[in-house]
Structure formats: C-alpha cells, structure tokens
Design a protein around this motif. Structure first.
Motif, PDB file in Angstrom:
ATOM      1  N   TYR A  86       0.839  -1.194   0.000  1.00 12.35           N
ATOM      2  CA  TYR A  86       0.000   0.000   0.000  1.00 12.35           C
ATOM      3  C   TYR A  86       0.879   1.250   0.000  1.00 12.35           C
ATOM      4  O   TYR A  86       2.002   1.238   0.511  1.00 12.35           O
ATOM      5  CB  TYR A  86      -0.938  -0.025   1.204  1.00 12.35           C
ATOM      6  CG  TYR A  86      -1.990  -1.095   1.072  1.00 12.35           C
ATOM      7  CD1 TYR A  86      -3.196  -0.837   0.423  1.00 12.35           C
ATOM      8  CD2 TYR A  86      -1.751  -2.385   1.532  1.00 12.35           C
ATOM      9  CE1 TYR A  86      -4.143  -1.836   0.255  1.00 12.35           C
ATOM     10  CE2 TYR A  86      -2.690  -3.395   1.369  1.00 12.35           C
ATOM     11  CZ  TYR A  86      -3.886  -3.106   0.731  1.00 12.35           C
ATOM     12  OH  TYR A  86      -4.820  -4.107   0.551  1.00 12.35           O
ATOM     13  N   SER A 103      -2.735   0.924  -4.525  1.00 12.10           N
ATOM     14  CA  SER A 103      -1.812  -0.116  -4.073  1.00 12.10           C
ATOM     15  C   SER A 103      -1.268  -0.889  -5.268  1.00 12.10           C
ATOM     16  O   SER A 103      -1.659  -0.656  -6.422  1.00 12.10           O
ATOM     17  CB  SER A 103      -2.523  -1.073  -3.116  1.00 12.10           C
ATOM     18  OG  SER A 103      -3.518  -1.825  -3.801  1.00 12.10           O
ATOM     19  N   ASN A 126       4.225 -14.845   7.639  1.00 11.57           N
ATOM     20  CA  ASN A 126       3.666 -13.764   8.433  1.00 11.57           C
ATOM     21  C   ASN A 126       4.743 -13.121   9.313  1.00 11.57           C
ATOM     22  O   ASN A 126       4.448 -12.290  10.162  1.00 11.57           O
ATOM     23  CB  ASN A 126       2.507 -14.268   9.296  1.00 11.57           C
ATOM     24  CG  ASN A 126       1.622 -13.155   9.805  1.00 11.57           C
ATOM     25  OD1 ASN A 126       1.477 -12.113   9.162  1.00 11.57           O
ATOM     26  ND2 ASN A 126       1.039 -13.348  10.980  1.00 11.57           N
ATOM     27  N   ARG A 129       8.152 -10.921   9.213  1.00 10.09           N
ATOM     28  CA  ARG A 129       8.873 -10.021   8.306  1.00 10.09           C
ATOM     29  C   ARG A 129      10.309 -10.466   8.079  1.00 10.09           C
ATOM     30  O   ARG A 129      10.796 -10.490   6.942  1.00 10.09           O
ATOM     31  CB  ARG A 129       8.849  -8.598   8.871  1.00 10.09           C
ATOM     32  CG  ARG A 129       9.598  -7.579   8.014  1.00 10.09           C
ATOM     33  CD  ARG A 129       8.857  -7.258   6.734  1.00 10.09           C
ATOM     34  NE  ARG A 129       7.562  -6.667   7.030  1.00 10.09           N
ATOM     35  CZ  ARG A 129       6.612  -6.450   6.114  1.00 10.09           C
ATOM     36  NH1 ARG A 129       6.812  -6.798   4.856  1.00 10.09           N
ATOM     37  NH2 ARG A 129       5.462  -5.904   6.459  1.00 10.09           N
ATOM     38  N   GLN A 157       8.282  -4.210   2.337  1.00 10.14           N
ATOM     39  CA  GLN A 157       7.141  -3.320   2.544  1.00 10.14           C
ATOM     40  C   GLN A 157       5.779  -4.008   2.385  1.00 10.14           C
ATOM     41  O   GLN A 157       4.746  -3.379   2.643  1.00 10.14           O
ATOM     42  CB  GLN A 157       7.213  -2.152   1.549  1.00 10.14           C
ATOM     43  CG  GLN A 157       8.448  -1.287   1.701  1.00 10.14           C
ATOM     44  CD  GLN A 157       8.476  -0.567   3.036  1.00 10.14           C
ATOM     45  OE1 GLN A 157       7.445  -0.240   3.608  1.00 10.14           O
ATOM     46  NE2 GLN A 157       9.676  -0.316   3.558  1.00 10.14           N
ATOM     47  N   THR A 203       2.359  -6.072   2.843  1.00  8.63           N
ATOM     48  CA  THR A 203       1.463  -6.424   3.944  1.00  8.63           C
ATOM     49  C   THR A 203       1.552  -7.929   4.171  1.00  8.63           C
ATOM     50  O   THR A 203       1.518  -8.718   3.225  1.00  8.63           O
ATOM     51  CB  THR A 203       0.005  -6.042   3.593  1.00  8.63           C
ATOM     52  OG1 THR A 203      -0.058  -4.628   3.394  1.00  8.63           O
ATOM     53  CG2 THR A 203      -0.944  -6.444   4.694  1.00  8.63           C
TER      54      THR A 203
END
Length: 380
Positions: A182, A218, A240, A242, A266, A268
């Motif tokens: 996003y 996005s 999930n 990072r 970056q 999501t």
C-alpha cells in the motif's frame, strides 16, 4: 419455474446470474463471503473482446464497464533482474485492446445488475443430496435450500466438482507467492516509478516477478518459480514473519537488484502461497441433467496466459445461451452441449497456458518474452 442455484459469486457466477435473469430464469447465488463489502483480493483483470467483454455486452453492462475500467492499466513493461526496461508499452500510447478493471468494481457492477436478494451471503457450501428432481443444499450456517439445477462456480477448490467428476487437477510445477504493497509511491518509490500505473513483468532465468497497479493506489505482486509441490507446507518459512519473508526473498532473488527486494520489505503480511494446478487438457465426464460447472471449478489452469476470468465469463455466456435458446429439447441436452464445447475450448487454452507457463519459467524466458512482445522471431 426451474429454481437454479449458482454456488459461488465470482465474476463467472454473477455474470451467469445476470444473463439467466435477463431470460426470466429464477436464480439464487450462494456466496461464502460475509457480505458485499468484503474486500476483493487479487490483481486487476484484463477482459478480452471475444470472451469477458462479449459476456458483458450480452449482459447489457458495457456502459457500466466503461465507467469503472482503468485506461492505461494494461500498459506493460518487461524488465530484467537489474530493472532495465526492455519492452515499454507506455511509449506506444494507451492501448485498450484488453481493458483492465479491478475485481472489486467488476463485482459491484455485476451485483448492481441483479434483482434484489439474488445473492445469499455468508453461505459456505457443505454438501448436497438428490431430492425430488433436483438437489437439497446444506450450508455451514445451517441454512438449507432446494434447487432444481445446481451450477458450480466456486473456483479452484470447488466443492461442487466432486459431484460432477472424480477427475482432479495436477500440479503444474510452479508456485507463486502473492503480496500487496500500500502507498507504493512512498513505500517502494522505485517500483512505483517502474510500474507507472500499469504492469511489470520481470524475468531472470527460471524466476518471474509480476507486479500490477490497482485502482486504490496499491500494487500487488506475484513471484513465480518451479518448486516441489509440498514446498508450501515443508519450507519452514513463516510468511507472516517479516524477518523470514525478507530472508526468503533475499535467497530466492539473490542476484536481482535491491529495487525488487523492497517488495518483501514493505508488503502487507502474511504473503499468500499459491501453488498452481491445472485440470487435464483431455478431461471428460458424462453430463448430468441438472448439474454443471463453470470457470475454475470446471477447468482450473495457471494464470500465465491471462485467460482465467475470461474463460469463466465465456462459460457463463455459453451456458446461459444453451439453457435459454430453445435449441435443445431439455436441460440435460443443453448442459451436455455446453460441456462438450466448454471442455474442448478449455483443453486447448489449458495446453497453451501450460506451454506459456514453462516458457516463462525456464532459461531464456526473458529473451523469449521480449521477442514475443517486440514482434521478433523467437528462439525456442
């Protein structure tokens, strides 16, 4: 009047409902989403003149489509792993041969075209049993319903398909990993500049990276590479997490420019794992008198030829015509005629798609794709 149940409220199922209602048919669409406000995932869709757009035209929805499609979103750039642009549609002006529309607006315009109450939301199909001359349906929330005819439009993991055939899809060899970013102008500015509101195809060796812009600003990206079928379960990577996502991307795309690595940094989380399956290109089953399939439920295939949604909407158009034209003596004959044509058409497209999938994920992929979109002779 025949009560028709469509299981699945994706583009194929909703298009079919619209086309059947135009001919006076009684239709209910059962959709597992909680309501119409649920955000629709995935990249934009490019609709083809002889399939997706033909179905919308028959449904009387081209004006609505023109209000929601995204001019220029189909413009493509092909790059190498270093982010060098090798093919650039943007220099050719805006092309609308295959106009793009986001999944959300497409669903909205289809929903708006249906009679009030057509879609029954929050209905996860559980099972069905023969009843009278049709089927008794049962859903996860305890709801039951009767239908004279059931049409499975419930996608890749269709729960209706086993009632039609035991034929199962096979693994194509390629697994995709999907992610969204996003506010890419600030989160991944170099990617946003490359994307320029359109599509990116980056290839190197046997790996691909596809990036698409969306109407909400996005972007969505898909990695693609040959991996074992059980990799999604046995890789040990927590998508999930990072740190693990960044490490995975760094390993998988170690020779690629740092520009691309900002996607993993970056995105999501969690990323979505999508092993790609395909139905046999020569599948066959005996037609039922009151049960059939459209879209991925009928002919699942990888997305690398861009045919999925278009095939589903063309299925809707052809099935609606078979059921309402009066050409066939009964619904069983209409379904049989539809399925015979659908399977042949889908088999040919699936074979082309498998060839394209291999072409994009083997050595020389970049050179072949550049040649194809530059009008140059391809070296196979």
């Amino acid at each position: 009047m025949t009560q028709i149940a469509i299981i699945g409220g994706g583009p194929g199922g909703l298009t079919l409902a619209r086309l059947l209602q135009q001919k006076g048919k009684q239709v209910t669409v059962y959709e597992r989403d909680k309501n119409r406000s649920v955000r629709v995932q995935g990249a934009t869709l490019d609709l083809h003149e002889d399939s997706g757009l033909a179905a919308l035209a028959a449904a009387g929805l081209m004006d609505a489509f023109r209000q929601h499609y995204r001019p220029g979103a189909d413009l493509m750039r092909i790059t190498d792993a270093a982010a060098n642009i090798l093919v650039d549609d943007h220099g050719q002006g805006k092309s609308e041969d295959r106009p793009e529309i986001d999944r959300g607006p497409l669903r909205e315009l289809l929903l708006d075209s249906l009679h009030p109450g057509t879609v029954s939301w929050d209905k996860q199909f559980v099972k069905m049993e023969p009843a009278e001359n049709g089927w008794q349906l049962e859903f996860q929330d305890g709801h039951t319903a009767y239908a004279d005819m059931v049409i499975g439009a419930d996608g890749a993991n269709s729960r209706i398909r086993p009632y039609v055939t035991e034929i199962r899809p096979f693994y194509s060899g390629v697994t995709m990993v999907e992610g969204s970013v996003y506010h890419p102008e600030t989160a991944t500015p170099e990617i946003a500049a490359l994307l320029k509101g359109g599509k990116l195809f980056a290839l190197d060796g046997a790996s691909t990276l596809i990036v698409s812009s969306k109407g909400d600003g996005s972007l969505v990206f898909y990695t693609g590479m040959y991996l074992p079928e059980n990799w999604t379960k046995e890789s040990g990577i927590d998508f999930n997490n990072r740190e693990q996502v960044i490490q995975w991307f760094s390993n998988a795309f170690s020779s690629w420019s740092p520009v691309w690595h900002t996607l993993a940094q970056q995105a999501t989380l969690p990323l979505v794992l999508r092993p790609q399956y395909c139905m046999p290109t020569d599948q066959h089953w005996e037609a039922h008198s009151n049960l059939t399939l459209i879209g991925d439920a009928a002919h699942l295939m990888p997305p690398f030829a861009g045919e999925g949604v278009n095939m589903a909407m063309l299925d809707a158009l052809e099935l609606s015509e078979c059921l309402t034209s009066g050409k066939y003596t009964n619904e069983a004959a209409a379904i049989a005629a539809y399925e015979t044509n659908m399977r042949q058409r889908a088999g040919e497209v699936a074979q082309m798609t498998l060839e394209q999938t291999e072409s994009m994920h083997t050595e020389g992929a970049l050179e072949r794709m550049v040649a194809m979109f530059s009008g140059l002779p391809q070296q196979i």
